[in-house]
Scaffold this motif. Structure first.
Motif, PDB file in Angstrom:
ATOM      1  N   ALA A 164       0.833  -1.213   0.000  1.00 57.44           N
ATOM      2  CA  ALA A 164       0.000   0.000   0.000  1.00 57.44           C
ATOM      3  C   ALA A 164       0.863   1.257   0.000  1.00 57.44           C
ATOM      4  CB  ALA A 164      -0.937  -0.009   1.206  1.00 57.44           C
ATOM      5  N   MET A 165       1.917   1.259   0.794  1.00 55.57           N
ATOM      6  CA  MET A 165       2.772   2.437   0.878  1.00 55.57           C
ATOM      7  C   MET A 165       3.592   2.626  -0.388  1.00 55.57           C
ATOM      8  SD  MET A 165       3.910   2.288   4.898  1.00 55.57           S
ATOM      9  CE  MET A 165       4.772   3.861   4.853  1.00 55.57           C
ATOM     10  N   LEU A 166       4.042   1.535  -1.007  1.00 52.64           N
ATOM     11  CA  LEU A 166       4.758   1.641  -2.273  1.00 52.64           C
ATOM     12  C   LEU A 166       3.842   2.216  -3.354  1.00 52.64           C
ATOM     13  CD1 LEU A 166       6.785  -1.709  -2.373  1.00 52.64           C
ATOM     14  CD2 LEU A 166       7.713   0.598  -2.102  1.00 52.64           C
ATOM     15  N   TYR A 167       2.618   1.755  -3.396  1.00 52.49           N
ATOM     16  CA  TYR A 167       1.662   2.266  -4.373  1.00 52.49           C
ATOM     17  C   TYR A 167       1.417   3.755  -4.160  1.00 52.49           C
ATOM     18  CZ  TYR A 167      -2.776   3.123  -6.721  1.00 52.49           C
ATOM     19  OH  TYR A 167      -3.765   3.659  -7.508  1.00 52.49           O
ATOM     20  N   TRP A 168       1.238   4.152  -2.894  1.00 49.67           N
ATOM     21  CA  TRP A 168       0.999   5.563  -2.578  1.00 49.67           C
ATOM     22  C   TRP A 168       2.222   6.421  -2.914  1.00 49.67           C
ATOM     23  CZ3 TRP A 168      -3.619   7.545  -1.612  1.00 49.67           C
ATOM     24  CH2 TRP A 168      -3.723   8.823  -1.065  1.00 49.67           C
ATOM     25  N   ALA A 169       3.396   5.792  -2.920  1.00 50.89           N
ATOM     26  CA  ALA A 169       4.632   6.518  -3.205  1.00 50.89           C
ATOM     27  C   ALA A 169       4.985   6.492  -4.690  1.00 50.89           C
ATOM     28  CB  ALA A 169       5.782   5.941  -2.390  1.00 50.89           C
ATOM     29  N   ASN A 170       3.973   6.278  -5.529  1.00 48.53           N
ATOM     30  CA  ASN A 170       4.126   6.368  -6.987  1.00 48.53           C
ATOM     31  C   ASN A 170       4.734   5.144  -7.642  1.00 48.53           C
ATOM     32  OD1 ASN A 170       2.846   8.738  -7.450  1.00 48.53           O
ATOM     33  ND2 ASN A 170       4.684   9.989  -7.563  1.00 48.53           N
ATOM     34  N   ALA A 171       4.677   3.988  -6.991  1.00 44.77           N
ATOM     35  CA  ALA A 171       5.114   2.762  -7.655  1.00 44.77           C
ATOM     36  C   ALA A 171       4.150   2.433  -8.782  1.00 44.77           C
ATOM     37  CB  ALA A 171       5.171   1.607  -6.665  1.00 44.77           C
ATOM     38  N   ASN A 172       4.678   1.948  -9.876  1.00 44.47           N
ATOM     39  CA  ASN A 172       3.831   1.523 -10.987  1.00 44.47           C
ATOM     40  C   ASN A 172       2.911   0.399 -10.519  1.00 44.47           C
ATOM     41  OD1 ASN A 172       3.053  -0.073 -13.437  1.00 44.47           O
ATOM     42  ND2 ASN A 172       4.281   1.494 -14.456  1.00 44.47           N
ATOM     43  N   PHE A 173       1.616   0.529 -10.826  1.00 49.88           N
ATOM     44  CA  PHE A 173       0.660  -0.476 -10.362  1.00 49.88           C
ATOM     45  C   PHE A 173       0.992  -1.858 -10.916  1.00 49.88           C
ATOM     46  CE2 PHE A 173      -3.545  -2.619 -10.500  1.00 49.88           C
ATOM     47  CZ  PHE A 173      -3.792  -2.619  -9.139  1.00 49.88           C
ATOM     48  N   GLY A 174       1.539  -1.900 -12.128  1.00 52.63           N
ATOM     49  CA  GLY A 174       1.943  -3.178 -12.697  1.00 52.63           C
ATOM     50  C   GLY A 174       3.015  -3.857 -11.872  1.00 52.63           C
ATOM     51  N   TRP A 175       3.923  -3.057 -11.300  1.00 52.64           N
ATOM     52  CA  TRP A 175       4.976  -3.634 -10.450  1.00 52.64           C
ATOM     53  C   TRP A 175       4.383  -4.238  -9.181  1.00 52.64           C
ATOM     54  CZ3 TRP A 175       8.828   1.100 -10.650  1.00 52.64           C
ATOM     55  CH2 TRP A 175       9.226   1.293 -11.984  1.00 52.64           C
ATOM     56  N   ILE A 176       3.350  -3.589  -8.651  1.00 57.29           N
ATOM     57  CA  ILE A 176       2.675  -4.125  -7.466  1.00 57.29           C
ATOM     58  C   ILE A 176       2.074  -5.494  -7.790  1.00 57.29           C
ATOM     59  CG2 ILE A 176       0.849  -3.759  -5.782  1.00 57.29           C
ATOM     60  CD1 ILE A 176       3.080  -1.750  -5.494  1.00 57.29           C
ATOM     61  N   LEU A 177       1.438  -5.598  -8.948  1.00 55.48           N
ATOM     62  CA  LEU A 177       0.860  -6.879  -9.358  1.00 55.48           C
ATOM     63  C   LEU A 177       1.936  -7.948  -9.516  1.00 55.48           C
ATOM     64  CD1 LEU A 177      -1.782  -5.742 -12.017  1.00 55.48           C
ATOM     65  CD2 LEU A 177      -2.185  -6.446  -9.647  1.00 55.48           C
ATOM     66  N   LEU A 178       3.080  -7.567 -10.081  1.00 60.64           N
ATOM     67  CA  LEU A 178       4.166  -8.529 -10.270  1.00 60.64           C
ATOM     68  C   LEU A 178       4.726  -9.016  -8.937  1.00 60.64           C
ATOM     69  CD1 LEU A 178       6.085  -6.878 -13.256  1.00 60.64           C
ATOM     70  CD2 LEU A 178       4.646  -8.930 -13.316  1.00 60.64           C
ATOM     71  N   ASN A 225       7.429 -17.229 -11.493  1.00 61.68           N
ATOM     72  CA  ASN A 225       6.079 -17.754 -11.281  1.00 61.68           C
ATOM     73  C   ASN A 225       6.038 -19.269 -11.446  1.00 61.68           C
ATOM     74  OD1 ASN A 225       3.771 -15.540 -11.017  1.00 61.68           O
ATOM     75  ND2 ASN A 225       5.412 -14.687 -12.274  1.00 61.68           N
ATOM     76  N   TYR A 226       6.837 -19.798 -12.370  1.00 63.11           N
ATOM     77  CA  TYR A 226       6.910 -21.250 -12.503  1.00 63.11           C
ATOM     78  C   TYR A 226       7.563 -21.872 -11.267  1.00 63.11           C
ATOM     79  CZ  TYR A 226       8.265 -25.865 -14.210  1.00 63.11           C
ATOM     80  OH  TYR A 226       8.438 -27.226 -14.342  1.00 63.11           O
ATOM     81  N   GLY A 227       8.648 -21.241 -10.802  1.00 64.64           N
ATOM     82  CA  GLY A 227       9.352 -21.763  -9.634  1.00 64.64           C
ATOM     83  C   GLY A 227       8.489 -21.751  -8.381  1.00 64.64           C
ATOM     84  N   THR A 228       7.767 -20.647  -8.151  1.00 68.37           N
ATOM     85  CA  THR A 228       6.905 -20.587  -6.964  1.00 68.37           C
ATOM     86  C   THR A 228       5.748 -21.562  -7.084  1.00 68.37           C
ATOM     87  OG1 THR A 228       5.731 -18.715  -7.972  1.00 68.37           O
ATOM     88  CG2 THR A 228       7.460 -18.208  -6.371  1.00 68.37           C
ATOM     89  N   GLY A 229       5.282 -21.802  -8.327  1.00 66.20           N
ATOM     90  CA  GLY A 229       4.221 -22.788  -8.510  1.00 66.20           C
ATOM     91  C   GLY A 229       4.677 -24.177  -8.119  1.00 66.20           C
ATOM     92  N   LYS A 230       5.869 -24.561  -8.582  1.00 64.57           N
ATOM     93  CA  LYS A 230       6.427 -25.871  -8.221  1.00 64.57           C
ATOM     94  C   LYS A 230       6.731 -25.946  -6.732  1.00 64.57           C
ATOM     95  CE  LYS A 230       7.683 -28.742 -10.707  1.00 64.57           C
ATOM     96  NZ  LYS A 230       7.031 -30.011 -11.160  1.00 64.57           N
ATOM     97  N   LEU A 231       7.292 -24.860  -6.194  1.00 66.71           N
ATOM     98  CA  LEU A 231       7.633 -24.841  -4.774  1.00 66.71           C
ATOM     99  C   LEU A 231       6.388 -24.952  -3.899  1.00 66.71           C
ATOM    100  CD1 LEU A 231       9.825 -24.481  -2.607  1.00 66.71           C
ATOM    101  CD2 LEU A 231       9.499 -22.007  -2.787  1.00 66.71           C
ATOM    102  N   GLY A 232       5.299 -24.314  -4.341  1.00 74.72           N
ATOM    103  CA  GLY A 232       4.053 -24.400  -3.578  1.00 74.72           C
ATOM    104  C   GLY A 232       3.580 -25.831  -3.434  1.00 74.72           C
ATOM    105  N   GLY A 233       3.694 -26.611  -4.525  1.00 78.28           N
ATOM    106  CA  GLY A 233       3.294 -28.012  -4.458  1.00 78.28           C
ATOM    107  C   GLY A 233       4.196 -28.824  -3.541  1.00 78.28           C
ATOM    108  N   VAL A 234       5.502 -28.544  -3.578  1.00 76.68           N
ATOM    109  CA  VAL A 234       6.449 -29.262  -2.720  1.00 76.68           C
ATOM    110  C   VAL A 234       6.172 -28.974  -1.249  1.00 76.68           C
ATOM    111  CG1 VAL A 234       8.879 -29.461  -2.068  1.00 76.68           C
ATOM    112  CG2 VAL A 234       8.246 -29.342  -4.488  1.00 76.68           C
ATOM    113  N   LEU A 235       5.997 -27.709  -0.924  1.00 73.78           N
ATOM    114  CA  LEU A 235       5.740 -27.334   0.459  1.00 73.78           C
ATOM    115  C   LEU A 235       4.414 -27.905   0.958  1.00 73.78           C
ATOM    116  CD1 LEU A 235       6.914 -23.591   0.442  1.00 73.78           C
ATOM    117  CD2 LEU A 235       8.126 -25.579   1.346  1.00 73.78           C
TER     118      LEU A 235
END
Length: 419
Positions: A164-178, A225-235
């Motif tokens: 929220a604070m990064l967004y308010w400080a002019n961070a690109n909204f796309g970066w927040i989504l990423l 995103n692929y790595g976190t997807g695989k890691l999520g299944g392992v965990l």
């Protein structure tokens, strides 16, 4: 731009007092037959907190810029002390004993994180990747110390406040989504692979159009995103059955009605039994018979609904909404970026905790132990809220008296004050 010391925002102060009074009364109704003194402790801390609020409102908040690193260091040290010498409750070390009182450093860490982030983004906004990485690098330390306690609820609050604070400080909204995309990938990859493919493709497109070195960042986003997807299944496979149940039980609490699902089932019954007007003060069918566990802390909203019904619940929701609206009002009229960012950080903290806590009591979110601001019993939590609002009141006292300037980037309502 003209700034001057003005009167306090009494409307916000009155709202906090009303919520605290409702808290003390409700806690009293949940424990009167047990002759508990939690409502008295809550009232005493409320009085102390109110005094701190008034005191801080008279102090210039921008003085915090001089020693925010000291506050950051103290916060991390206290979180380390909890891990190695903390008092363990329910299997997790979260408290330290100071002069006979149990103090929860992770609660005060919320305010420290807000102040630290506001100080960093005050000097350099989040319109560049370098400033975002710097902010994340600073916040990762207290976040990790809280996460390994483990305290999932507070670590989630840290994450939401930071975004929220990064967004308010002019961070690109796309970066927040990423930044939040890997979390969704961890679930989608293992639950609905076609959905993950579409979602990841969208994230790659966002990286392509918003980041420098398009090809490099797009490939990196794909692999992350692929790595976190695989890691999520392992965990997930490493978790025990009871640990998996804690995460998914809110979807079907009847599968373990006498165990992990008991809290939620009783909470739903309490909320439903209240009807439109409630069963009446001290007449809650579930509250006075003590069917709902932890009803003075995590599940205090169910006690309110049981006794005062839908009308009483809506009153509480409106009060919380008014608090959030007032925080936005103060943030948009602060005299500098530092004050505006602190107000937004406090807003994110209060709003997220309220949403998750209430969603938890009605079965729309897992039980995470996040308190309902100003209402759930908790001396450290209540004092932290009053301290945060004391700083916000100081911001309101030195707010802008003439029209401020706005910067709007990428068609999103990102507001930053330019001196």
């Amino acid at each position: 731009m003209i700034t001057s010391q003005r009167s306090k925002d009494w409307f916000l102060i009155i709202l906090t007092v009303i919520l605290t009074v409702i808290s003390c009364v409700t806690i009293y109704t949940t424990q009167v037959y047990e002759q508990g003194d939690n409502w008295q402790q809550q009232a005493i801390m409320g009085v102390i907190g109110f005094g701190c609020l008034i005191g801080l409102s008279r102090w210039r908040y921008d003085s915090l810029l001089k020693f925010h690193w000291l506050l950051y260091a103290i916060t991390n040290i206290s979180l380390l002390v909890v891990i190695f010498a903390g008092i363990t409750v329910n299997g997790a070390p979260r408290w330290i004993n100071i002069a006979g009182f149990n103090v929860q450093p992770s609660e005060f860490a919320k305010l420290a994180v807000i102040i630290t982030l506001a100080a960093l983004l005050h000097h350099q906004d989040a319109s560049k990747l370098s400033s975002i990485f710097k902010a994340l690098g600073v916040i990762i330390v207290p976040w990790a110390l809280v996460f390994i306690q483990p305290d999932l609820g507070t670590s989630l609050v840290f994450g939401v406040v930071t975004l929220a604070m990064l967004y308010w400080a002019n961070a690109n909204f796309g970066w927040i989504l990423l930044m939040i995309a890997p979390l969704f990938s961890a679930f989608l990859f293992n639950l609905f692979l076609p959905g993950w493919v579409v979602f990841t493709a969208l994230m790659v497109l966002i990286a392509w159009f918003t980041l420098p070195d398009r090809a490099l960042w797009s490939i990196l986003v794909l692999f992350v995103n692929y790595g976190t997807g695989k890691l999520g299944g392992v965990l997930w496979n490493l978790l025990k059955d009871y640990q998996k149940a804690r995460i998914t039980l809110f979807l079907d609490p009847e599968q373990d009605p006498l165990g992990g699902g008991y809290h939620l089932i009783q909470s739903r019954i309490a909320i439903g039994s209240g009807g439109l007007w409630g069963n009446g003060f001290m007449n809650g069918s579930q509250t006075q018979l003590n069917f709902v566990p932890e009803q003075h802390t995590d599940f205090i909203f169910s006690a309110i609904a049981d006794q005062f019904g839908l009308v009483g619940s809506l009153v509480v929701l409106v009060l919380i909404w008014l608090v959030c609206w007032r925080l936005v009002f103060i943030a948009t009229r602060a005299k500098d970026n530092f004050g505006s960012l602190i107000a937004i950080g406090v807003l994110a903290m209060i709003a997220f905790q309220a949403i998750i806590n209430i969603a938890m009591t009605v079965g729309l979110a897992p039980i995470t132990g996040i308190p309902l601001p100003f209402l759930s019993y908790g001396r450290s939590s209540l004092l932290t809220n009053f301290l945060a609002f004391g700083v916000v009141e100081s911001i309101a006292s030195f707010r802008v008296t003439s029209k401020r300037k706005k910067t709007v980037k990428n068609s999103f309502p990102t507001l930053i004050i330019r001196e």
